[in-house]
Design a protein around this motif. Structure first.
Motif, PDB file in Angstrom:
ATOM      1  N   SER A 261      -6.893  -5.750  -4.181  1.00  0.00           N
ATOM      2  CA  SER A 261      -6.164  -6.710  -3.349  1.00  0.00           C
ATOM      3  C   SER A 261      -7.038  -7.242  -2.220  1.00  0.00           C
ATOM      4  O   SER A 261      -6.931  -8.410  -1.834  1.00  0.00           O
ATOM      5  CB  SER A 261      -4.906  -6.061  -2.758  1.00  0.00           C
TER       6      SER A 261
ATOM      7  N   THR B 134      -9.585  -9.821  -3.756  1.00  0.00           N
ATOM      8  CA  THR B 134      -9.002 -11.116  -4.133  1.00  0.00           C
ATOM      9  C   THR B 134      -8.260 -11.791  -2.989  1.00  0.00           C
ATOM     10  O   THR B 134      -7.684 -12.858  -3.184  1.00  0.00           O
ATOM     11  CB  THR B 134      -8.021 -10.927  -5.304  1.00  0.00           C
ATOM     12  N   PHE B 135      -8.304 -11.204  -1.806  1.00  0.00           N
ATOM     13  CA  PHE B 135      -7.509 -11.733  -0.698  1.00  0.00           C
ATOM     14  C   PHE B 135      -7.916 -13.154  -0.314  1.00  0.00           C
ATOM     15  O   PHE B 135      -7.062 -14.048  -0.199  1.00  0.00           O
ATOM     16  CB  PHE B 135      -7.617 -10.807   0.520  1.00  0.00           C
TER      17      PHE B 135
ATOM     18  N   PRO C  80      -9.649 -15.634  -1.956  1.00  0.00           N
ATOM     19  CA  PRO C  80      -9.258 -16.674  -2.912  1.00  0.00           C
ATOM     20  C   PRO C  80      -7.766 -16.954  -2.928  1.00  0.00           C
ATOM     21  O   PRO C  80      -7.342 -18.096  -3.095  1.00  0.00           O
ATOM     22  CB  PRO C  80      -9.741 -16.103  -4.261  1.00  0.00           C
ATOM     23  N   GLN C  81      -6.936 -15.910  -2.736  1.00  0.00           N
ATOM     24  CA  GLN C  81      -5.495 -16.129  -2.661  1.00  0.00           C
ATOM     25  C   GLN C  81      -5.124 -16.855  -1.370  1.00  0.00           C
ATOM     26  O   GLN C  81      -4.279 -17.751  -1.370  1.00  0.00           O
ATOM     27  CB  GLN C  81      -4.753 -14.791  -2.735  1.00  0.00           C
TER      28      GLN C  81
ATOM     29  N   ALA D 224      -6.131 -20.308  -1.844  1.00  0.00           N
ATOM     30  CA  ALA D 224      -5.632 -20.863  -3.112  1.00  0.00           C
ATOM     31  C   ALA D 224      -6.735 -21.602  -3.849  1.00  0.00           C
ATOM     32  O   ALA D 224      -6.465 -22.516  -4.623  1.00  0.00           O
ATOM     33  CB  ALA D 224      -4.437 -21.792  -2.863  1.00  0.00           C
TER      34      ALA D 224
ATOM     35  N   TYR E 109       0.669  -9.555   1.957  1.00  0.00           N
ATOM     36  CA  TYR E 109       0.879 -10.746   1.141  1.00  0.00           C
ATOM     37  C   TYR E 109       0.124 -11.884   1.812  1.00  0.00           C
ATOM     38  O   TYR E 109       0.220 -12.072   3.040  1.00  0.00           O
ATOM     39  CB  TYR E 109       2.367 -11.061   1.028  1.00  0.00           C
ATOM     40  N   PHE E 110      -0.623 -12.653   1.012  1.00  0.00           N
ATOM     41  CA  PHE E 110      -1.539 -13.642   1.580  1.00  0.00           C
ATOM     42  C   PHE E 110      -0.831 -14.634   2.494  1.00  0.00           C
ATOM     43  O   PHE E 110      -1.381 -15.053   3.523  1.00  0.00           O
ATOM     44  CB  PHE E 110      -2.269 -14.385   0.457  1.00  0.00           C
ATOM     45  N   ARG E 111       0.381 -15.014   2.159  1.00  0.00           N
ATOM     46  CA  ARG E 111       1.091 -16.021   2.948  1.00  0.00           C
ATOM     47  C   ARG E 111       1.361 -15.524   4.367  1.00  0.00           C
ATOM     48  O   ARG E 111       1.418 -16.310   5.311  1.00  0.00           O
ATOM     49  CB  ARG E 111       2.396 -16.377   2.247  1.00  0.00           C
TER      50      ARG E 111
ATOM     51  N   TRP F  17       6.710 -21.659  -8.204  1.00  0.00           N
ATOM     52  CA  TRP F  17       6.128 -20.855  -9.269  1.00  0.00           C
ATOM     53  C   TRP F  17       6.640 -21.388 -10.606  1.00  0.00           C
ATOM     54  O   TRP F  17       5.884 -21.503 -11.572  1.00  0.00           O
ATOM     55  CB  TRP F  17       6.526 -19.382  -9.109  1.00  0.00           C
TER      56      TRP F  17
END
Length: 527
Positions: free
Chosen positions: A269, A272-273, A275-276, A279, A344-346, A398
């Motif tokens: 996690s 990949t943080f 790039p998430q 986006a 959570y990325f958001r 989504w």
């Protein structure tokens, strides 16, 4: 109070405080207004660019489920809203109350709901530039502000009727206010402004208070030469967090219901943080590369007895901004291994300005204005497809649902006395009832045949339905059935009891299959 020396290792400026001008040095023959124009241009151009990108086509993407929830909550009376947040969504109560007042003035169109987010992102671009200028100079500040403004994910959340953009602004403004307070720590009103901004951060989103870890690094560096600063910071930060403690406690009690869907993070996690967060692997890679360059660029010229101190002083700002970018995700990752995950990325969009400041410092460095401009233009061109993508009708989904198309279908063929039935079964989270209601004309409100108690009346996010569907049907001659998906038989999407009750009295005479939703017209066959 001790005064740091020009070569003190605790300074947060890219150059010694005594040698760093507070405003651009006038060029030979410059008029005063020209110097002021360059000074204001550092924050004004990023603000204008971000505003233009944020406002353009702001109403084009359809509202998705979270935004519909925002509208549904903010449209309630103040009493209903306060009753609801005591049971659910307490951490967003401040945002809902703000939007409730906003809607009373500006209406509730998609563009109106999203406009506070657009304005917040534009303001953040300006604050980002000011932070960059304060720490690394005017060119780095301008580059940082423009990098932030040109990032497609910034536009994406400028088009979101949720609190994330306002959180980004509040966090960035709190950092700017802290830096100003550290410059003149004896001015109490600066600490008071910082404390109020910290409270605003907590009211908008509790997770964003993790930015205080980065602020603590800035204070620790400065307090090495002026110890009372630590006390002033502690009092201001404590006052700000204490003001929102009741909301935090209530939100913690509700967390199991609200965010139980977020999985616990693992080491991957963290990988990949970014790039998430962006986006986009391309944008994440570009920003990270420029941010790394900032560490290499912050070197003092060799030579002289104070060389080591100058190196430490020059890297102080990079360390602070790196802490603002990195510590919040690490803290959130660490505390998300219990019964509730917050990673959570958001929720970490507020770190974007810190990454932009680092990238701006790495880009500006010793490079010419032409090189800086060329990189910014190249980034804008490379991200143009992403800028176009965030403005597509289903950019926020989504799984796309054409609420507007369903509403237009009902409006086109509606007759007085028509009723409606919504699929609230396994697909309740699609919020078909709220989505269609948002896009229907205000004067068109057909009776919801299976509705028992509306969500607002029960102080909750979800409505309840009639326990006996057959008894809830009246003498409606026609019912519009709105269900998720595109099943051949729209009755199959309903709970069994509701489908049985409708089949016994109605026949589907027309069906419109749209993206993610089907609208069928049911006509009564029995008396």
């Amino acid at each position: 109070m001790a005064t740091p020396s020009p070569t003190s290792s605790s300074t947060l400026s890219a150059a010694p405080v005594a040698d760093r001008p507070s405003r651009p040095v006038p060029r030979p023959g410059d008029r005063p207004d020209a110097a002021r124009g360059r000074r204001h241009g550092v924050w004004l151009w990023p603000t204008l660019v971000a505003l233009a990108l944020s406002v353009y086509a702001i109403g084009r993407p359809l509202l998705w489920q979270d935004e519909l929830n925002t509208w549904d909550m903010a449209a309630r009376s103040t009493g209903q809203l306060l009753d609801t947040v005591q049971r659910v969504d307490a951490v967003l109560g401040g945002y809902y109350l703000f939007l409730h007042g906003w809607m009373a003035v500006f209406g509730d169109s998609a563009a109106a709901l999203r406009m506070p987010s657009a304005l917040a992102m534009a303001g953040t671009a300006g604050c980002t530039a000011l932070i960059g200028r304060r720490l690394f100079g005017a060119r780095a500040g301008l580059a940082a502000g423009l990098l932030f403004a040109l990032t497609p994910v910034v536009t994406r959340y400028a088009h979101e009727a949720r609190p994330y953009a306002l959180v980004v602004l509040a966090v960035t403004l709190s950092t700017l206010l802290l830096l100003r307070a550290l410059d003149e720590p004896e001015r109490r009103w600066r600490w008071a402004a910082y404390g109020l901004c910290v409270a605003a951060v907590g009211l908008l989103h509790m997770v964003a208070l993790t930015v205080l870890a980065g602020h603590l690094v800035a204070v620790a560096l400065r307090a090495r030469a002026d110890r009372p600063i630590a006390l002033r910071f502690g009092l201001a930060a404590l006052a700000g967090t204490a003001a929102v403690a009741p909301v935090a406690l209530l939100g913690r009690a509700q967390a199991g219901r609200q965010i139980s869907w977020i999985p616990g993070p693992d080491l991957w996690s963290l990988v990949t943080f970014l790039p998430q967060l962006y986006a986009s692997a391309l944008v994440a890679g570009a920003v990270t590369t420029l941010a790394v360059l900032a560490w290499g660029e912050r070197r003092a010229r060799p030579g002289g007895a104070g060389s080591a101190a100058r190196v430490s002083a020059a890297r102080g700002p990079v360390l602070v901004v790196s802490a603002l970018a990195v510590l919040p995700p690490l803290l959130l990752w660490a505390v998300s291994h219990g019964d509730v995950s917050y990673f959570y990325f958001r929720y970490l969009l507020f770190t974007l300005p810190a990454w932009a400041v680092l990238a701006g410092a790495g880009l500006a460095g010793p490079r010419s204005r032409g090189v800086v401009a060329a990189v910014l233009v190249a980034l804008a061109l490379l991200t143009l497809p992403d800028q176009q993508a965030v403005r597509r009708p289903y950019a926020h989904f989504w799984h796309g649902v054409d609420y507007e198309g369903a509403a237009r279908t009902i409006e086109k063929y509606h007759r007085p006395g028509d009723a409606v039935a919504f699929d609230r079964g396994d697909d309740y989270w699609r919020m078909l009832d709220v989505g269609v209601r948002f896009y229907l004309r205000d004067e068109l409100r057909p009776r919801d045949v299976f509705l028992s108690t509306a969500a607002a009346d029960r102080a909750d996010l979800w409505s309840t339905e009639c326990p006996d569907p057959a008894a809830c049907l009246k003498a409606e001659k026609r019912i519009w059935l709105v269900v998720a998906g595109d099943a051949a038989d729209p009755f199959d999407a309903l709970p069994a009891e509701q489908a049985r009750a409708l089949r016994a009295r109605y026949t589907a005479t027309g069906t419109e299959r749209l993206t993610g939703v089907t609208v069928a017209l049911l006509v009564r066959t029995t008396t």
